[in-house]
Motif scaffolding. Sequence first.
Motif, PDB file in Angstrom:
ATOM      1  N   ARG A   1       0.828  -1.206   0.000  1.00 26.67           N
ATOM      2  CA  ARG A   1       0.000   0.000   0.000  1.00 26.67           C
ATOM      3  C   ARG A   1       0.863   1.256   0.000  1.00 26.67           C
ATOM      4  N   GLN A   2       1.891   1.283   0.832  1.00 28.34           N
ATOM      5  CA  GLN A   2       2.755   2.469   0.903  1.00 28.34           C
ATOM      6  C   GLN A   2       3.475   2.703  -0.416  1.00 28.34           C
ATOM      7  N   GLU A   3       3.873   1.634  -1.068  1.00 21.96           N
ATOM      8  CA  GLU A   3       4.560   1.789  -2.352  1.00 21.96           C
ATOM      9  C   GLU A   3       3.610   2.343  -3.416  1.00 21.96           C
ATOM     10  N   ARG A   4       2.372   1.835  -3.437  1.00 21.39           N
ATOM     11  CA  ARG A   4       1.392   2.347  -4.397  1.00 21.39           C
ATOM     12  C   ARG A   4       1.114   3.824  -4.157  1.00 21.39           C
ATOM     13  N   VAL A   5       0.943   4.213  -2.899  1.00 14.94           N
ATOM     14  CA  VAL A   5       0.671   5.613  -2.561  1.00 14.94           C
ATOM     15  C   VAL A   5       1.857   6.486  -2.945  1.00 14.94           C
ATOM     16  N   SER A   6       3.079   6.007  -2.683  1.00 14.64           N
ATOM     17  CA  SER A   6       4.284   6.765  -3.013  1.00 14.64           C
ATOM     18  C   SER A   6       4.405   6.972  -4.525  1.00 14.64           C
ATOM     19  N   ILE A   7       4.131   5.927  -5.294  1.00 14.60           N
ATOM     20  CA  ILE A   7       4.191   6.022  -6.761  1.00 14.60           C
ATOM     21  C   ILE A   7       3.120   6.983  -7.262  1.00 14.60           C
ATOM     22  N   LYS A   8       1.924   6.896  -6.691  1.00 16.84           N
ATOM     23  CA  LYS A   8       0.834   7.779  -7.098  1.00 16.84           C
ATOM     24  C   LYS A   8       1.194   9.235  -6.811  1.00 16.84           C
ATOM     25  N   LYS A   9       1.767   9.513  -5.633  1.00 13.47           N
ATOM     26  CA  LYS A   9       2.180  10.875  -5.293  1.00 13.47           C
ATOM     27  C   LYS A   9       3.239  11.369  -6.270  1.00 13.47           C
TER      28      LYS A   9
END
Length: 163
Positions: free
Chosen positions: A143-151
């Motif tokens: 989840r954190q990786e997806r959020v980081s990529i999205k940001k």
Amino acid sequence: MRLTTRGRYAVTALLDLAVQESRHQGAVSLSDIAKRQSISISYLEQLFSKLRKKGLVSSTRGASGGYHLAKPLSEIDVMTIITAVDESVNAMQCGGKGDCHDGSMCLTHDLWRHLSEHIEAYLKNVTLAQLLESRNTQTIADRQERVSIKKDNNINTINLFGA
């Protein structure tokens, strides 16, 4: 007993480093850890300086530089991380000195000393390898990786259009 943010952040940052190393096999930048874990990069720099001095991480300079764990995951326990950043899990108000009640030992001194010993023993028996194997760790890291990529993509889109 209160574990301050220094100890918590150090454990979180090293677990993040372990996750990223296991997935990507390369050095991990502090800026990436900072983004994923919402920890200031300057604070991480202070922590990693202490962790490097204690031999828990090593650093690589250059464009593809960053940090690596300096020991196998199974050899890095949570208590070692906490003490590496000058943190304690001591539940005694007197810090173990025995001067907690008007310069003398308080009535509950032994209770808090035993609690501190149990907490320390528990944390010595929890390694980064064990934490990394947890299903929760993997799910949260995804989840954190997806959020980081999205940001990152949103920032790049904004920069692209000059807004």
